[in-house]
Design a protein around this motif. Structure first.
Motif, mmCIF file in Angstrom:
data_model
loop_
_atom_site.group_PDB
_atom_site.id
_atom_site.type_symbol
_atom_site.label_atom_id
_atom_site.label_comp_id
_atom_site.label_asym_id
_atom_site.label_seq_id
_atom_site.Cartn_x
_atom_site.Cartn_y
_atom_site.Cartn_z
ATOM 1 N N LEU A 157 51.625 41.513 46.886
ATOM 2 C CA LEU A 157 51.997 40.997 48.204
ATOM 3 C C LEU A 157 51.953 42.098 49.260
ATOM 4 C CD1 LEU A 157 54.986 38.615 47.411
ATOM 5 C CD2 LEU A 157 52.543 38.083 47.536
ATOM 6 N N ALA A 158 52.371 43.294 48.893
ATOM 7 C CA ALA A 158 52.359 44.405 49.836
ATOM 8 C C ALA A 158 52.397 45.717 49.073
ATOM 9 C CB ALA A 158 53.555 44.321 50.786
ATOM 10 N N ALA A 159 51.650 46.680 49.572
ATOM 11 C CA ALA A 159 51.625 48.039 49.011
ATOM 12 C C ALA A 159 50.921 48.916 50.031
ATOM 13 C CB ALA A 159 50.892 48.065 47.672
ATOM 14 N N PRO A 160 51.139 50.226 50.001
ATOM 15 C CA PRO A 160 50.424 51.097 50.928
ATOM 16 C C PRO A 160 48.914 50.922 50.786
ATOM 17 C CG PRO A 160 52.214 52.295 49.891
ATOM 18 C CD PRO A 160 52.118 50.988 49.183
ATOM 19 N N GLY A 161 48.262 50.601 51.886
ATOM 20 C CA GLY A 161 46.817 50.413 51.871
ATOM 21 C C GLY A 161 46.350 49.073 51.375
ATOM 22 N N VAL A 162 47.274 48.137 51.094
ATOM 23 C CA VAL A 162 46.896 46.827 50.566
ATOM 24 C C VAL A 162 47.612 45.736 51.367
ATOM 25 C CG1 VAL A 162 46.868 45.284 48.568
ATOM 26 C CG2 VAL A 162 46.586 47.753 48.250
ATOM 27 N N GLU A 163 46.858 44.767 51.860
ATOM 28 C CA GLU A 163 47.424 43.612 52.567
ATOM 29 C C GLU A 163 46.774 42.347 52.011
ATOM 30 O OE1 GLU A 163 47.610 41.641 57.063
ATOM 31 O OE2 GLU A 163 46.715 43.626 56.749
ATOM 32 N N LEU A 164 47.596 41.408 51.577
ATOM 33 C CA LEU A 164 47.078 40.129 51.080
ATOM 34 C C LEU A 164 46.707 39.254 52.274
ATOM 35 C CD1 LEU A 164 46.572 38.236 48.639
ATOM 36 C CD2 LEU A 164 48.937 37.437 48.915
ATOM 37 N N LEU A 165 45.416 38.883 52.353
ATOM 38 C CA LEU A 165 44.926 38.089 53.472
ATOM 39 C C LEU A 165 44.893 36.603 53.175
ATOM 40 C CD1 LEU A 165 41.914 40.279 54.684
ATOM 41 C CD2 LEU A 165 44.219 40.172 55.658
ATOM 42 N N ALA A 166 44.558 36.247 51.954
ATOM 43 C CA ALA A 166 44.402 34.836 51.601
ATOM 44 C C ALA A 166 44.621 34.672 50.111
ATOM 45 C CB ALA A 166 43.004 34.335 51.979
ATOM 46 N N LEU A 167 45.174 33.512 49.742
ATOM 47 C CA LEU A 167 45.410 33.176 48.329
ATOM 48 C C LEU A 167 45.311 31.667 48.199
ATOM 49 C CD1 LEU A 167 46.231 34.424 45.570
ATOM 50 C CD2 LEU A 167 48.599 33.903 46.173
ATOM 51 N N ASP A 168 44.435 31.202 47.296
ATOM 52 C CA ASP A 168 44.169 29.768 47.246
ATOM 53 C C ASP A 168 45.078 28.995 46.298
ATOM 54 O OD1 ASP A 168 43.240 30.490 44.768
ATOM 55 O OD2 ASP A 168 41.291 29.517 44.969
ATOM 56 N N SER A 169 45.861 29.694 45.457
ATOM 57 C CA SER A 169 46.784 29.008 44.546
ATOM 58 C C SER A 169 47.906 29.963 44.186
ATOM 59 C CB SER A 169 46.051 28.525 43.288
ATOM 60 O OG SER A 169 45.491 29.614 42.583
#
Length: 220
Positions: A191-203
């Protein structure tokens, strides 16, 4: 089988690196993650194919980037081969380490998988593990060993239309530099981490909790 997109950036200075399209799911072997990182110009930069067994050990790791490929698995510790994309210039290696880490968000799930449930069975302390990792860095996919400490900070349950979503927070300490960061996971999705962003999730994310019939294999 969750599918989605992560935005990936340099965790140090925030420079955008691209978007990784991924899918992941529990399966007969344990858990599998595949992802393809595309740069801001649309060019494919790297690919990740990662399979864990039921207790979180890497039984197949394959990375491709910059004209190189890297293959590894848990064998006598960790064993790997790094070679040019055409199969030449192969280098083999081995290390007494717990698992692989790398540029893909999927590796954060893989490392957390080794930590197991959130509480220490010997008491009520957060579960903490000191892990020797083999980190693979693009574009040349060169491996190096690193020591990290992962501490489970706690879990929060959020109601959703389908089922409660359990979010686990971890503190990750680089034992070489002392740098600390936080990682938030929901099942097998970052869901969140340095350098990582969740943009989309289909399920909804899959879960490793054995008490959840919709989830995958549980930790030991």
């Amino acid at each position: 089988m969750p599918q989605g997109r992560y935005r990936v950036s340099d965790p140090e200075d925030g420079t955008p690196l691209g978007e990784e399209r991924f899918q992941c799911a529990p399966g007969p072997a344990g858990w599998r993650y595949t992802g393809t990182l595309t740069g801001p110009d649309g060019a494919q930069l790297s690919s990740t194919d990662l399979t864990l067994d039921a207790i979180g050990r890497p039984i197949r790791v394959e990375l491709r980037a910059g004209g190189w490929q890297f293959r590894g698995a848990a064998l006598d510790g960790l064993t790997w081969v790094r070679m040019a994309a055409d199969g030449s210039a192969a280098d083999e290696g081995n290390a007494r380490a717990s698992t692989f880490s790398g540029p893909s968000p999927g590796f954060l799930v893989a490392v957390a998988r080794l930590l197991g449930p959130g509480r220490d069975p010997a008491g009520d302390r957060p579960r903490t593990a000191q892990l020797q990792l083999v980190t693979v860095t693009p574009p040349a996919l060169g491996p190096r060993t690193r020591l990290e400490r992962w501490t489970h900070l706690g879990s929060e349950t959020h109601p959703t239309d389908l089922r409660p979503l359990v979010v686990d927070a971890y503190e990750v300490t680089d034992l070489e530099t002392g740098e600390r960061r936080q990682v938030h996971l929901a099942g097998d999705v970052v869901l969140a981490a340095p350098g990582v962003e969740l943009l989309a999730l289909d399920s909804p994310p899959s879960t490793f909790d054995p008490r959840d019939p919709a989830g995958g294999p549980g930790p030991t």
